[in-house]
Scaffold this active site. Structure first.
Site, PDB file in Angstrom:
ATOM      1  N   GLY A  54       6.898  37.016  30.829  1.00 22.01           N
ATOM      2  CA  GLY A  54       7.051  37.186  29.383  1.00 22.01           C
ATOM      3  C   GLY A  54       6.344  38.372  28.753  1.00 22.01           C
ATOM      4  N   GLU A 109      -0.840  38.105  27.342  1.00 28.12           N
ATOM      5  CA  GLU A 109       0.092  36.969  27.315  1.00 28.12           C
ATOM      6  C   GLU A 109       1.127  37.212  26.222  1.00 28.12           C
ATOM      7  OE1 GLU A 109       1.557  34.658  28.553  1.00 28.12           O
ATOM      8  OE2 GLU A 109       0.686  32.671  28.229  1.00 28.12           O
ATOM      9  N   ASP A 110       2.324  36.665  26.408  1.00 31.68           N
ATOM     10  CA  ASP A 110       3.350  36.826  25.374  1.00 31.68           C
ATOM     11  C   ASP A 110       3.139  35.859  24.222  1.00 31.68           C
ATOM     12  OD1 ASP A 110       4.007  34.619  26.947  1.00 31.68           O
ATOM     13  OD2 ASP A 110       6.129  35.106  27.137  1.00 31.68           O
ATOM     14  N   ASP A 113       1.406  28.558  23.430  1.00 31.82           N
ATOM     15  CA  ASP A 113       2.026  27.358  22.863  1.00 31.82           C
ATOM     16  C   ASP A 113       1.042  26.203  23.036  1.00 31.82           C
ATOM     17  OD1 ASP A 113       3.675  25.304  22.084  1.00 31.82           O
ATOM     18  OD2 ASP A 113       5.366  25.856  23.323  1.00 31.82           O
ATOM     19  N   SER A 114       1.128  25.464  24.145  1.00 29.81           N
ATOM     20  CA  SER A 114       0.181  24.365  24.373  1.00 29.81           C
ATOM     21  C   SER A 114      -1.179  24.886  24.860  1.00 29.81           C
ATOM     22  CB  SER A 114       0.742  23.397  25.414  1.00 29.81           C
ATOM     23  OG  SER A 114       0.732  24.003  26.691  1.00 29.81           O
ATOM     24  N   LEU A 118      -2.535  29.253  30.032  1.00 35.43           N
ATOM     25  CA  LEU A 118      -3.722  30.086  29.911  1.00 35.43           C
ATOM     26  C   LEU A 118      -4.955  29.418  30.494  1.00 35.43           C
ATOM     27  CD1 LEU A 118      -3.823  31.848  26.458  1.00 35.43           C
ATOM     28  CD2 LEU A 118      -3.709  32.826  28.747  1.00 35.43           C
ATOM     29  N   LYS A 141       1.024  30.252  18.486  1.00 32.37           N
ATOM     30  CA  LYS A 141       1.641  29.198  17.672  1.00 32.37           C
ATOM     31  C   LYS A 141       0.599  28.337  16.959  1.00 32.37           C
ATOM     32  CE  LYS A 141       6.143  28.728  19.908  1.00 32.37           C
ATOM     33  NZ  LYS A 141       7.042  27.873  20.708  1.00 32.37           N
ATOM     34  N   ASP A 169      11.910  34.597  26.834  1.00 29.83           N
ATOM     35  CA  ASP A 169      13.244  34.178  27.270  1.00 29.83           C
ATOM     36  C   ASP A 169      13.577  32.756  26.862  1.00 29.83           C
ATOM     37  OD1 ASP A 169      11.334  32.974  29.167  1.00 29.83           O
ATOM     38  OD2 ASP A 169      13.125  32.333  30.234  1.00 29.83           O
ATOM     39  N   ARG A 175      15.472  38.276  27.018  1.00 26.83           N
ATOM     40  CA  ARG A 175      14.198  39.008  27.151  1.00 26.83           C
ATOM     41  C   ARG A 175      14.306  40.429  26.622  1.00 26.83           C
ATOM     42  NH1 ARG A 175      10.511  36.102  30.328  1.00 26.83           N
ATOM     43  NH2 ARG A 175      11.390  34.896  32.042  1.00 26.83           N
TER      44      ARG A 175
HETATM   45  P1  IMP Z   1       1.940  27.006  27.138  1.00 26.54           P
HETATM   46  O1  IMP Z   1       1.426  26.787  28.529  1.00 26.54           O
HETATM   47  O2  IMP Z   1       2.529  25.743  26.547  1.00 26.54           O
HETATM   48  O3  IMP Z   1       0.931  27.639  26.204  1.00 26.54           O
HETATM   49  O4  IMP Z   1       3.190  27.961  27.266  1.00 26.54           O
HETATM   50  C1  IMP Z   1       3.010  29.288  27.573  1.00 26.54           C
HETATM   51  C2  IMP Z   1       4.253  29.920  28.145  1.00 26.54           C
HETATM   52  O5  IMP Z   1       5.426  29.201  27.821  1.00 26.54           O
HETATM   53  C3  IMP Z   1       4.427  31.298  27.562  1.00 26.54           C
HETATM   54  O6  IMP Z   1       3.803  32.264  28.379  1.00 26.54           O
HETATM   55  C4  IMP Z   1       5.932  31.462  27.547  1.00 26.54           C
HETATM   56  O7  IMP Z   1       6.383  31.980  28.772  1.00 26.54           O
HETATM   57  C5  IMP Z   1       6.453  30.058  27.372  1.00 26.54           C
HETATM   58  N1  IMP Z   1       6.741  29.781  25.958  1.00 26.54           N
HETATM   59  C6  IMP Z   1       6.032  29.044  25.081  1.00 26.54           C
HETATM   60  N2  IMP Z   1       6.604  29.032  23.858  1.00 26.54           N
HETATM   61  C7  IMP Z   1       7.705  29.792  23.967  1.00 26.54           C
HETATM   62  C8  IMP Z   1       8.742  30.197  23.025  1.00 26.54           C
HETATM   63  O8  IMP Z   1       8.766  29.859  21.830  1.00 26.54           O
HETATM   64  N3  IMP Z   1       9.714  30.989  23.536  1.00 26.54           N
HETATM   65  C9  IMP Z   1       9.753  31.413  24.841  1.00 26.54           C
HETATM   66  N4  IMP Z   1       8.816  31.072  25.723  1.00 26.54           N
HETATM   67  C10 IMP Z   1       7.804  30.265  25.299  1.00 26.54           C
HETATM   68 MG    MG Z   2       9.051  31.817  29.816  1.00 26.65          MG
END
Ligand code: IMP
Ligand code: MG
Length: 185
Positions: A54, A109-110, A113-114, A118, A141, A169, A175
């Site tokens: 990402g 990082e792109d 979210d949760s 990371l 977020k 994506d 992308r």
């Molecule tokens: P986390 O582990 O839930 O913080 O998610 C992180 C990863 O999930 C990011 O690096 C993205 O690749 C993907 N991701 C989370 N939210 C989005 C979104 O809104 N669009 C696309 N990819 C997302």
């Molecule tokens: Mg992804």
């Protein structure tokens, strides 16, 4: 003169809704981020680690806006399946070969979210004894409760929608969009 490129708005049966962050806004913020990063790090070797896939577009633009020397490497973790919901399962598919011990490491990082991805990646990188370890994310977020470390550099606060484009994506589509847009979930 070349005709302006037609940007496809549909892929994999999904259509993008509205543009959330436009090209100019991205370019402006990334230029400012580059300066913030250069100012933050005094002396010492710096390595930017792009979290694939990402971050690849963001990283490519960011590296050209940081006025100080540094190295670039990548790592790859997979946390999502093909959909828009996190599986909570994080796998490391590729690890950086660059020596990290004693160096400032900035993880790129792109989107956070949760915070699951990371936290797992940070844990693994700490074992390589960097001089410092910080996170730079293009989008945040602000809903992460699994985060063990807050990003030091944030491009934009992001809405809770599912976002695509500029590296992000949906099932590997979108992308390449030069802006960030939301899609229906
Ligand atoms: P986390 O582990 O839930 O913080 O998610 C992180 C990863 O999930 C990011 O690096 C993205 O690749 C993907 N991701 C989370 N939210 C989005 C979104 O809104 N669009 C696309 N990819 C997302
Ligand atoms: Mg992804």
């Amino acid at each position: 003169m070349q005709a302006p490129m037609e940007i496809p708005r549909v892929a994999g049966g999904r259509e993008i809704n509205s543009v959330v962050i436009g090209e100019e806004q991205l370019a402006e913020r990334i230029a400012a981020l580059g300066n913030e990063i250069a100012e933050y790090y005094g002396s010492g070797e710096l390595v930017l680690l792009g979290l694939l896939k990402g971050s690849f577009v963001f990283l490519a633009d960011l590296v050209r806006k940081i006025p100080r020397p540094f190295q670039v490497d990548f790592l790859m973790a997979a946390s999502y399946g093909s959909g828009t919901k996190s599986s909570g399962d994080v796998r490391l598919l590729y690890e950086p070969e660059t020596e990290l011990e004693g160096k400032h490491v900035l993880l790129i990082e792109d989107i956070v979210d949760s915070g699951n991805t990371l936290s797992r990646v940070i844990h693994l990188l700490e074992q390589r004894k960097p001089r410092s370890l910080e996170i730079c994310t293009l989008l945040h977020k602000r809903m992460a409760n699994a985060l063990t470390r807050e990003p030091r550099f944030v491009g934009f606060d992001a809405p809770a929608a599912f976002l695509v484009g500029y590296g992000l994506d949906h099932a590997e589509d979108f992308r390449h969009l030069p802006f960030i847009a939301s899609i229906e979930d």
